[in-house]
Design a protein around this motif. Sequence first.
Motif, short mmCIF file in Angstrom:
data_model
loop_
_atom_site.label_atom_id
_atom_site.label_comp_id
_atom_site.label_asym_id
_atom_site.label_seq_id
_atom_site.Cartn_x
_atom_site.Cartn_y
_atom_site.Cartn_z
N ILE A 40 54.52 52.54 -30.97
CA ILE A 40 54.61 53.31 -29.73
C ILE A 40 54.08 54.73 -29.91
O ILE A 40 53.35 55.24 -29.07
CB ILE A 40 56.07 53.37 -29.23
CG1 ILE A 40 56.57 51.97 -28.85
CG2 ILE A 40 56.19 54.31 -28.03
CD1 ILE A 40 55.77 51.32 -27.74
N CYS A 41 54.46 55.37 -30.97
CA CYS A 41 54.12 56.79 -31.15
C CYS A 41 52.71 57.03 -31.67
O CYS A 41 52.10 58.05 -31.31
CB CYS A 41 55.10 57.45 -32.12
SG CYS A 41 56.84 57.19 -31.69
N CYS A 42 52.19 56.14 -32.48
CA CYS A 42 50.92 56.41 -33.16
C CYS A 42 49.80 55.41 -32.89
O CYS A 42 48.68 55.60 -33.37
CB CYS A 42 51.16 56.50 -34.67
SG CYS A 42 52.25 57.86 -35.13
N ASN A 43 50.08 54.33 -32.16
CA ASN A 43 49.03 53.35 -31.87
C ASN A 43 49.10 52.90 -30.42
O ASN A 43 48.95 51.72 -30.10
CB ASN A 43 49.20 52.13 -32.80
CG ASN A 43 48.99 52.49 -34.25
OD1 ASN A 43 47.86 52.61 -34.72
ND2 ASN A 43 50.08 52.69 -34.98
N ASN A 44 49.28 53.85 -29.53
CA ASN A 44 49.54 53.48 -28.14
C ASN A 44 49.41 54.67 -27.21
O ASN A 44 49.79 55.79 -27.55
CB ASN A 44 50.97 52.90 -28.06
CG ASN A 44 51.53 52.91 -26.66
OD1 ASN A 44 51.03 52.21 -25.79
ND2 ASN A 44 52.56 53.72 -26.44
N HIS A 45 48.83 54.43 -26.03
CA HIS A 45 48.75 55.46 -25.00
C HIS A 45 49.43 55.02 -23.71
O HIS A 45 49.49 55.79 -22.76
CB HIS A 45 47.27 55.77 -24.67
CG HIS A 45 46.65 56.72 -25.63
ND1 HIS A 45 45.29 56.95 -25.67
CD2 HIS A 45 47.18 57.51 -26.60
CE1 HIS A 45 45.01 57.84 -26.60
NE2 HIS A 45 46.15 58.19 -27.19
N ARG A 46 49.88 53.79 -23.66
CA ARG A 46 50.33 53.22 -22.39
C ARG A 46 51.76 52.72 -22.38
O ARG A 46 52.51 52.96 -21.45
CB ARG A 46 49.38 52.09 -21.99
CG ARG A 46 49.76 51.42 -20.69
CD ARG A 46 48.80 50.29 -20.37
NE ARG A 46 49.17 49.60 -19.15
CZ ARG A 46 48.55 48.51 -18.69
NH1 ARG A 46 47.53 48.01 -19.36
NH2 ARG A 46 48.95 47.94 -17.58
N TRP A 47 52.15 51.99 -23.41
CA TRP A 47 53.43 51.28 -23.37
C TRP A 47 54.60 52.13 -23.87
O TRP A 47 54.42 53.26 -24.32
CB TRP A 47 53.33 49.99 -24.18
CG TRP A 47 52.24 49.09 -23.68
CD1 TRP A 47 51.00 48.94 -24.22
CD2 TRP A 47 52.29 48.25 -22.53
NE1 TRP A 47 50.26 48.05 -23.47
CE2 TRP A 47 51.02 47.62 -22.43
CE3 TRP A 47 53.26 47.98 -21.56
CZ2 TRP A 47 50.72 46.72 -21.41
CZ3 TRP A 47 52.95 47.09 -20.55
CH2 TRP A 47 51.70 46.47 -20.48
N ALA A 48 55.79 51.56 -23.79
CA ALA A 48 57.00 52.28 -24.17
C ALA A 48 57.97 51.36 -24.90
O ALA A 48 57.83 50.14 -24.88
CB ALA A 48 57.69 52.83 -22.91
N GLU A 49 58.95 51.98 -25.58
CA GLU A 49 60.04 51.17 -26.11
C GLU A 49 60.72 50.49 -24.93
O GLU A 49 60.59 50.94 -23.79
CB GLU A 49 61.03 52.08 -26.85
CG GLU A 49 61.74 53.08 -25.92
CD GLU A 49 62.41 54.23 -26.66
OE1 GLU A 49 62.07 54.48 -27.83
OE2 GLU A 49 63.26 54.89 -26.04
N ARG A 50 61.44 49.41 -25.18
CA ARG A 50 62.03 48.69 -24.06
C ARG A 50 63.05 49.54 -23.30
O ARG A 50 63.74 50.39 -23.89
CB ARG A 50 62.68 47.38 -24.53
CG ARG A 50 63.76 47.53 -25.57
CD ARG A 50 64.27 46.15 -26.02
NE ARG A 50 65.20 46.26 -27.14
CZ ARG A 50 64.83 46.22 -28.41
NH1 ARG A 50 63.55 46.12 -28.74
NH2 ARG A 50 65.74 46.31 -29.40
N ARG A 51 63.12 49.31 -22.02
CA ARG A 51 64.03 50.07 -21.17
C ARG A 51 65.49 49.85 -21.60
O ARG A 51 65.90 48.73 -21.90
CB ARG A 51 63.86 49.64 -19.71
CG ARG A 51 64.74 50.40 -18.76
CD ARG A 51 64.47 50.03 -17.33
NE ARG A 51 65.24 50.85 -16.41
CZ ARG A 51 65.17 50.78 -15.09
NH1 ARG A 51 64.35 49.92 -14.52
NH2 ARG A 51 65.91 51.57 -14.34
#
Length: 257
Positions: A40-51
Amino acid sequence: VASVAPLVCFAEEQCGGGAPMDSVATFLGATLDYAVADRICCNNHRWAERRGYLGEPQVDLFSRLDPETETVFYDSVCGIPLFVAPRGRTFQEFKEESLHHGWPSFRPQEMVSENVIIHKHGRMESKCGTHLGHNLPKYGVDRYCIDLVCIAGMPTDSTAVALGAGALTVEEFNSTLYTSSAEEYSGKDHMAKTRLIAIIIGSLVAAALVFFAACFWMRTRRRSQSKSENVHSLQAAAGEKGDDWSNDLTEENQSTA
């Protein structure tokens, strides 16, 4: 609902080529998923940890915070301060809003503005390239919906990750004296593009309406002028006939006399 991101490579290197600290996995005595933090923090621009991740039993964020004091949240990769909360509201309000939305939710006065970047359409990252979350305004005020795994770092100035210009280091940061310069409403959010498109479409529609109104007015005016000219022509013709009849009548009277 956003979910855990797949491993994706970007042309733009995130986290300065670094990775989350090992200590993220045991943040405040909780058990966080390090693999999720890395994706999530270093290989991503779109998604998130689960709600709702912040409220799960192994995490239970708010039971680990002191409700009587402000908590400083640090970048999971480079350790710079990012948020100080709660500020300008109660601990309970901070907790309720975060649990309601499913992610830690911060307000402008709680953001360390020197260390956080809000991009054009609301995506947020730190000055060391860590993806943080998104700006999702509420009631006309910016609300930062942030991934816990990306703000679960320890304060440090010994990181090898390069910081962006103007970043505030741990040594320079004093949470007690600090005042954020973040705008109440930045206009940078996921609806910015939609608003721009709406403005463009609205302008085009307004221009079209003005154009058709002008055309209608011109057409009506020409018809009115045409009718006026016809009336004048008929009146002139009638006048000429009247003159002829008057002349005939005069000649007839003279003949009779």
